[in-house]
Structure formats: C-alpha cells, structure tokens
Design a protein around this motif. Sequence first.
Motif, PDB file in Angstrom:
ATOM      1  N   PRO B  86     -64.654  10.690  12.957  1.00 18.79           N
ATOM      2  CA  PRO B  86     -64.030  11.901  12.203  1.00 18.79           C
ATOM      3  C   PRO B  86     -62.486  11.649  11.571  1.00 18.79           C
ATOM      4  O   PRO B  86     -61.943  10.449  12.355  1.00 18.79           O
ATOM      5  CB  PRO B  86     -64.140  12.859  13.233  1.00 18.79           C
ATOM      6  N   ARG B  90     -60.578  12.795  17.171  1.00 25.30           N
ATOM      7  CA  ARG B  90     -61.037  13.539  18.093  1.00 25.30           C
ATOM      8  C   ARG B  90     -61.499  12.611  19.319  1.00 25.30           C
ATOM      9  O   ARG B  90     -62.608  12.564  19.786  1.00 25.30           O
ATOM     10  CB  ARG B  90     -62.429  14.346  17.405  1.00 25.30           C
ATOM     11  N   PHE B  92     -61.564  11.589  23.307  1.00 24.13           N
ATOM     12  CA  PHE B  92     -61.374  12.687  24.424  1.00 24.13           C
ATOM     13  C   PHE B  92     -60.060  12.272  25.101  1.00 24.13           C
ATOM     14  O   PHE B  92     -60.004  11.425  25.915  1.00 24.13           O
ATOM     15  CB  PHE B  92     -62.731  12.668  25.336  1.00 24.13           C
ATOM     16  N   THR B  93     -59.086  13.042  24.874  1.00 25.58           N
ATOM     17  CA  THR B  93     -57.725  12.666  25.450  1.00 25.58           C
ATOM     18  C   THR B  93     -57.615  12.642  26.919  1.00 25.58           C
ATOM     19  O   THR B  93     -56.763  12.029  27.671  1.00 25.58           O
ATOM     20  CB  THR B  93     -56.593  13.515  24.941  1.00 25.58           C
ATOM     21  N   ASP B  94     -58.534  13.323  27.689  1.00 23.63           N
ATOM     22  CA  ASP B  94     -58.526  13.375  29.252  1.00 23.63           C
ATOM     23  C   ASP B  94     -59.114  12.067  29.895  1.00 23.63           C
ATOM     24  O   ASP B  94     -58.849  12.004  30.828  1.00 23.63           O
ATOM     25  CB  ASP B  94     -59.148  14.796  29.756  1.00 23.63           C
ATOM     26  N   LEU B  95     -59.687  11.396  28.910  1.00 23.36           N
ATOM     27  CA  LEU B  95     -60.664  10.457  29.539  1.00 23.36           C
ATOM     28  C   LEU B  95     -59.917   8.977  29.239  1.00 23.36           C
ATOM     29  O   LEU B  95     -59.249   9.067  28.255  1.00 23.36           O
ATOM     30  CB  LEU B  95     -61.966  10.695  28.900  1.00 23.36           C
ATOM     31  N   THR B  96     -60.184   8.085  30.021  1.00 25.32           N
ATOM     32  CA  THR B  96     -59.490   6.719  29.739  1.00 25.32           C
ATOM     33  C   THR B  96     -60.348   6.104  28.547  1.00 25.32           C
ATOM     34  O   THR B  96     -61.415   6.741  28.177  1.00 25.32           O
ATOM     35  CB  THR B  96     -59.724   5.993  31.123  1.00 25.32           C
ATOM     36  N   GLU B  99     -63.755   5.236  29.753  1.00 22.87           N
ATOM     37  CA  GLU B  99     -64.775   6.462  29.451  1.00 22.87           C
ATOM     38  C   GLU B  99     -64.945   6.900  28.205  1.00 22.87           C
ATOM     39  O   GLU B  99     -66.156   7.417  27.984  1.00 22.87           O
ATOM     40  CB  GLU B  99     -63.988   7.786  30.513  1.00 22.87           C
ATOM     41  N   GLU B 102     -67.873   4.971  27.159  1.00 18.61           N
ATOM     42  CA  GLU B 102     -69.135   5.332  27.902  1.00 18.61           C
ATOM     43  C   GLU B 102     -69.666   6.558  27.330  1.00 18.61           C
ATOM     44  O   GLU B 102     -70.874   6.583  27.068  1.00 18.61           O
ATOM     45  CB  GLU B 102     -68.747   5.670  29.461  1.00 18.61           C
ATOM     46  N   VAL B 103     -68.750   7.285  26.685  1.00 18.80           N
ATOM     47  CA  VAL B 103     -69.444   8.475  26.080  1.00 18.80           C
ATOM     48  C   VAL B 103     -70.151   8.213  25.047  1.00 18.80           C
ATOM     49  O   VAL B 103     -71.314   8.769  24.508  1.00 18.80           O
ATOM     50  CB  VAL B 103     -68.331   9.773  25.526  1.00 18.80           C
ATOM     51  N   GLY B 104     -69.733   7.262  24.028  1.00 23.61           N
ATOM     52  CA  GLY B 104     -70.371   6.855  22.978  1.00 23.61           C
ATOM     53  C   GLY B 104     -71.699   5.774  23.103  1.00 23.61           C
ATOM     54  O   GLY B 104     -72.197   5.642  22.213  1.00 23.61           O
ATOM     55  N   ARG B 149     -65.650   3.608  19.949  1.00 22.23           N
ATOM     56  CA  ARG B 149     -66.519   4.523  20.685  1.00 22.23           C
ATOM     57  C   ARG B 149     -67.951   4.863  19.705  1.00 22.23           C
ATOM     58  O   ARG B 149     -68.752   4.574  20.327  1.00 22.23           O
ATOM     59  CB  ARG B 149     -65.430   5.866  20.908  1.00 22.23           C
ATOM     60  N   THR B 150     -67.761   4.876  18.521  1.00 20.82           N
ATOM     61  CA  THR B 150     -68.987   5.052  17.690  1.00 20.82           C
ATOM     62  C   THR B 150     -69.756   3.797  17.781  1.00 20.82           C
ATOM     63  O   THR B 150     -71.000   3.944  17.861  1.00 20.82           O
ATOM     64  CB  THR B 150     -68.457   5.551  16.188  1.00 20.82           C
TER      65      THR B 150
END
Lengths: 624, 236
Positions: B86, B90, B92-96, B99, B102-104, B149-150
């Motif tokens: 995007p 966007r 995830f600022t709380d995540l390292t 991490e 990992e979400v991606g 991440r993508t």
Amino acid sequence: MSVEFSFLLVQALSGLASASSLFIIASGLTLVFGVTRIVNFAHGSFYMLGAYVAVSIVPWLLQIERSPTLFFVGVLISACVVGVLGVVMEILLLRRIYKVPELFQLLATFGVVLMVQDAVLYFWGPLDIAGPRAPGLRHGVMILDQRFPAYELFLIAAGPVVLGLLWLLMHKTRFGILLRAATRDRDMVGALGVNQALLFTGTLFLGAFLAGLGGALQIPRVSASAQMDLSIITEAFVVTVIGGMGSIGGAFLAALLIGQLQAFGVLIFPKITLVLVFLLMALVLVVKPWGLLGRPESTAGHTALPEGIMQPRGFAAAEKLLLLLAVLAAASVPIFGDTYTIKVATEVLIFALAAFSLNFLVGNGGIVSFGHAAYFGLGAYASGLLVTKLGMPMEPALIAAPLAGGFFAALFGFFIVRLQGIYLAMLTLAFAQIAYAVCFQWVEVTGGDNGIVGVWPSTWAASRSAYHYIVLVAAMAGILALRHVIYAPFGASLRAARDSAQRAEAIGIDVRTHRWLGFTIAGAAAGLAGGLYAFSKGSIDPTLLGIPLSVDFLAMILLGGMQTVMGPVLGAAAFHSIKDIFMPLTDHWRFLLGASIIALVLIFPRGLGGAYAALRARFSGGAP
Amino acid sequence: MAETVLEVEGLRAGYGPAEILFGVSLRLARGEVAALMGRNGAGKSTTLKAIMGLVPPRAGRVRFAGRDIAGLAAFRIARLGLGYVPEDRRIFTDLTVAENLEVGRRSAEGRDPWTPERLFEVFPNLASMRHRRAAAMSGGEQQMLAIARTLMGNPEAVLLDEPSEGLAPVILELMAEAVLRMKREGIAVLLSEQNFDFAAAVADRAYVIERGEIRYEGSMAALDADPALRAQQLAL
C-alpha cells in the motif's frame, strides 16, 4: 506491630488473588477488543457460563476420583466449552456486525447477555449452585500468624502464569503474531493473504476460553449465580479501560492496582469499594485518556457513530395533525381507558421523555451514553428521598428531580465529555455503575436492594387520571423544550461537534463546553422523567439506575430511529407497549428482548423510521 | 508479448456516492514492470485497491492467473499470488521486522521461496534491524519492509502503490534496484507513480490515468523519448 504487619500482608495477598482472577477474565476481553474492535458485553456471560459449566462438570469428575488433577481437568474442559460458545457467537453474530457503529455492537452483545441470562435460568434454575472445593488446596497456610487459604495462593500464581502463557502465544506463535498484527491493521493482514474470519473466530475462542477459565476457577470461592455476569463485566471493563483497551500488559497492571485498591479500600471505606475503583478509572482517564498502556485509537475506516439527526425540519401540516391527534389520544386515555391502561400510558409518556433526552445526546450530539438510566434513577431517588425521608410534598420534590439529574450529569459529564468513542461510552457506564452501587450499598438511606416504598403524589394528584395529566404536561414540556434546543443554534453546534470536533473548534465552537452543557441538559430531562416515574410507581429501587434500563432507553431510540427528532417518542411508545403486552405472556422475556435487540441491529439499524424512509425511497424510484 | 498475468477490463469503483474509476482497462504481462501514472486523485491508488479487492469493484472484469477475481475477498486474491504494497506502507509498527515478515509468509508452490535471508540480500538495510520494532524505522526502511513483507507471500505479481513517495534520492535508487530485482525474479509489477524519472528507470510500459480513465498506453521508452508526448499526456 507484627500482628498488624501480618494482617496487612494477608490483605495484600488477597488483593493479589482477586487481581489474578480479574486479570484472567479481563485479558480475554481486551484481546477480543484489540483484534475485533468489539467491546463484548457478553464476556461477563462467558464468565458466568464458565462457572455454571464447572459446577456441573467438576463434581461429576471428582466422583471418579478426588484428585487435584481431575479438578483442573474439569476447569479446563469448562473453559474449552465456553470457548466453543465464543466461536458460535462469532460465527452467528459478531461476523455480521464488525462494520456497524460501536453503539450497535454494544447493544447486540448486550442482547446476548439477556439471552444467556434466561438460558442459564432455564438450564440451571434460579438457585445459586455452590461448587466443590479444590482437592489438595482445601487447607489454610499459616502466613506469619494468619491463616491464608491455599487456593488463594494458587490463584495468585495463576494470573502471572496466564500472563506468561499469553505472552508466549502472542510472540512465539504465528497465530499470536497475526493477532498482534491484526490489532493494529486488520485489513492489511487480509491483503497479505490471511483469512481474517478464521483469525477472528480463533480470537473469540481464546477470549471466551479465558472468561470461562476465570469463571471456572472461581467455583471454590463463590457459588455460581445468575447475577455474576453484569457484576464481573463492569469490573472487567474498568480493568481494560484503565489498562488501555487492547493491551494485555495494561490489563495486568490495572488488575493489580484494582486488586490492592479493593483489598485496602475495604478497610477504610467498607461500603464503597466500588466507588473507589470507578474513581480510579475516572482519574486515570483524565490523565491518560487511552488508559495506562493504551494508544490512541485509529478511527480510520470505522464508522464510530450511528447516523444521527442531520437537518431537523419543522413539522409538515399532516405531521402537525398527527401530533395533535397523538396528544389528544394521550389526553383522552383517562376518559376511555381503565386504570391499567392509564398506568401504561403514563409510563409511555415518562419513557418518551427519557428516550428523547437520550437521543438529544446520541442522535444530536454524537455522545453515546451507555448509562443514561443513572440520571433517570438519580432524579427518581431525589424525589423519593425528599418525600419519604424529609416529608416534603410532591411539588417541590418533582422540581428537585431534574435538578438532581442535571447536577450529577454535570458532575459526571465533566469527565465524560473529555473522551471519545468507546472510552466515552465505557465511562458513562462506569459512572452509572457508581451511582447504582451507592444506591445499592448505602442501605440506611436508600433502602438498598429493596428500595423505598411510599413515594405517593399529593392528594390532589393522587388519582391515576390526575397524575396522568401532570405527567402529560410535564413530559410534553420537557420534550418540547429539548426539541427547541435541538433547533436552536446550540443544537446545531452540538451536531457540528459530533460530525467533526476539529472543524467545529476551528470555527470557534467551544466543543467541550457545548458537549458538557448538552450532557447536563439531557441529564436534567432524564432526572425529571425519573421523578415522574417514582410518583407513578410509588416506590424507588436500584433497578431504576441499572444497565438494563439504560439499554431499554437505547433500544427505544434505536427502534424509533436515532436520525429522527421525534422518533424516540414513537420508539418509547412501541417498546413499552410491546414489553407490556408480551412480558406477562412468557417466562423468557429477557431471551425474547435480547433476540429482538439483535434482530433490530441486524435488520433495521436505522430504526422503524429509517426502514420506512428506505421503503419510501425505493418505491418512489429515488436513489437508495 | 509474453503471457498475460493480470487483465483488467472496464473496471469501475468508488467510495460511497463518489465514483472514482470509470472503466479502467489495463494488462500486465508475466515478468514485466508497468507504471500507472497520473496526478493526485486521478484514480491510481483506487485502481490498485479495486484490483486487490480492498475497494469493491462495481463493474468490470479482473482476471488474474486465468481466474476472475473481481469481487473476491482480499485474502483470497492474495492467496492466488497477487501481492499488494500500500501507499502508506501500513507496516505493523508494534511488531519487529522479523515478525512483519512472518505475517506476510505464505508457502510457495514449486519454486524457490523467499526467505528473510534472501530478502536481506535484496534489502541489506533490513538485515541489521531484524529484531527492531518497526515503529523505530525510517520511512525508507519501512517502505523496504513493506515490499519485503509482500514478497514473503511469494507472489507472481505485485501491485506497488507509489513506492517512491517521500523517499530520499539514495533510497530511491535502492528502491528502483529492488523493483528491477523483482522483475529478474520473474515477478510482474504494476506500480502507480507520480515520479516520472523513477517510473522511467524501472518500467517497460506505461499507462496514464486521468479522472478514472486510461488516457494513454504505450511503451515507457516511447514516452521517455518524446517530450512533447510526455507533456501532452502528463502535463509535466
């Protein structure tokens, strides 16, 4: 000295034990809120169900063998059962309301609360059920010279253990990392290929599991009872709000604070520990509006408010005629109706005023109050106490009602209008619970749970008919006055502040003062309605300030349509008549009411008025 | 031309009563980089969001990897192998950093999957801050993380929304480098861009969008070589 020290130590330990219990429950609530952004009223019901399931399962398991292992197996099974119920709720209800305004989410989950209450009565009966004590933890442990229950020591350990396990889950597993990511930006998580629906279902399982665990762990300490849900949910709300909504660490901190405050507060103010807790919450929110460890909410992409009153218009000729007919009908009830009909009509008028004053806040001001009954009840108590305790006649006592409602609305509103969104709604609820707790606990003055009887009107107004006319005049005067304020520049300023506080400030509107005044006016009107109600019923009791009545008022304006000026009056009439017709017919009135509220939120989120407007637009071929 | 991986035809979309896209059509071949250019408010971001399912398409067809994807949920589209980065990153600022990656992560079928290690080769800046919270990163680093991440989802094509926005020249070069690397890996990229030089450096083909309609379609080289055409199309 050593006696005193050991006493304080034991007091602190029992504070830790309740903190642990509170944390386990609140962690589930804050987790669910963090991910789904839904404040789940039914979390307290999950807690209650955990206790009920446990008092059914655990004794049965203990018959096989009285071992600590089986006790805890039973507790875990109970928590899992409740977790599955959370999944059911997510799939059937929550999934459909993620995008609707917060107020509707709160109402819908409160509908679940009502349904669960009746379900519990149906399955387990009205009597409290005492649970078994935990094998191996039934003894007391000597701490210095004081006996302290071993089970409490176990609970003290349980909180940090749950915290640790949750931390591991949130940081070391993919599920937890996804949850934390979704807490910040759930749509982006979806765009990366994660099925949000499954994630949310998993969250609800975990949240409900924790509530159920909290409830099941309580059975050696307290009996399972049908009142557990609302008492725990307010405490859990307070913990999550103080800690910062969505923050598990914050919930732990807040639970510790509240546990100690209650443990030592009870020594100083034995009767008003609840008040202390809520005062702490008010204080924290004034200093840190998003709680200890919370962060400002990103409101992007979320409609926080239901559609409110846009541009109030005057009555059309036909509507004036309708209004006249309605007033005539209300006025002629004593001529044609029997005593019972008069009583119902009187109550409809009173609730119409209360609902109108609530929509003055919600629909016109965008201030979603979840505790409007507090001002209604405080007005009723002011009138009732003046008449019964000080022997005042009805007339001055009725004048005192709006003064009391307005005074407390001004006092509480001073804090409330500083906040926004869900925090504001939680604080209105918290203040309402303070007022409720005082009326409930201060038995010498308020008569406690039983309330006070003998609140009768003056002789000239004593007949049902005469009192009906008093109410008709007073309620109409109140409604017309409020309506006038909606149309006045003050009402327009409130709407401007509702739609954009920033832009309203920029054109010179003192938003906070306007909202504060608005809150006070609405409180005064609700207080008047409460005073009128006290004399019509002849008694006062704490239910007049309770959450269920606040929800009734919200249901009335939802039914009537929040985006209309006069809708709440219609809504009050419809709601109260329906309630009056159906309530005597069924033993499961709450179940029905809960289901109706949910149906209303799902099917007619714009109320009857809105549904009518949509229908008309469709048939006139206009744009949807 | 190579096989088409993404094909958009007559796409219409908007927000509430506001119509933004009035029939956008474009295509992206396997392994190519195409730039969608236009002014602020022309509909670049909305086009990408509508393809991704983040803004529901109101009409038109979107075909990706041989399937109609218009109307699918964003996560289903992502799972088919279409990545999205995007405009506002966007992350995830709380995540390292680790991490966030990992979400991606999604498993790749058949080919060499992206791993954090491989991504750290492409974005060396990220390697040293693996365990840093994303909130403590610069804008350029966040942009790199958003792309990385993508890529962890092993996409066949990526929608890249304004990758150059607000970046320092040094970072811009790294970013262009990253886009070209994606191309070398066989990933098709559709990027929306206002920075012509950046687009010219990475893209094979160009689309110009204005008021929700495609006004120009052609090779990037032609647009780059002809200042008159560029002025006419982009009013630069």
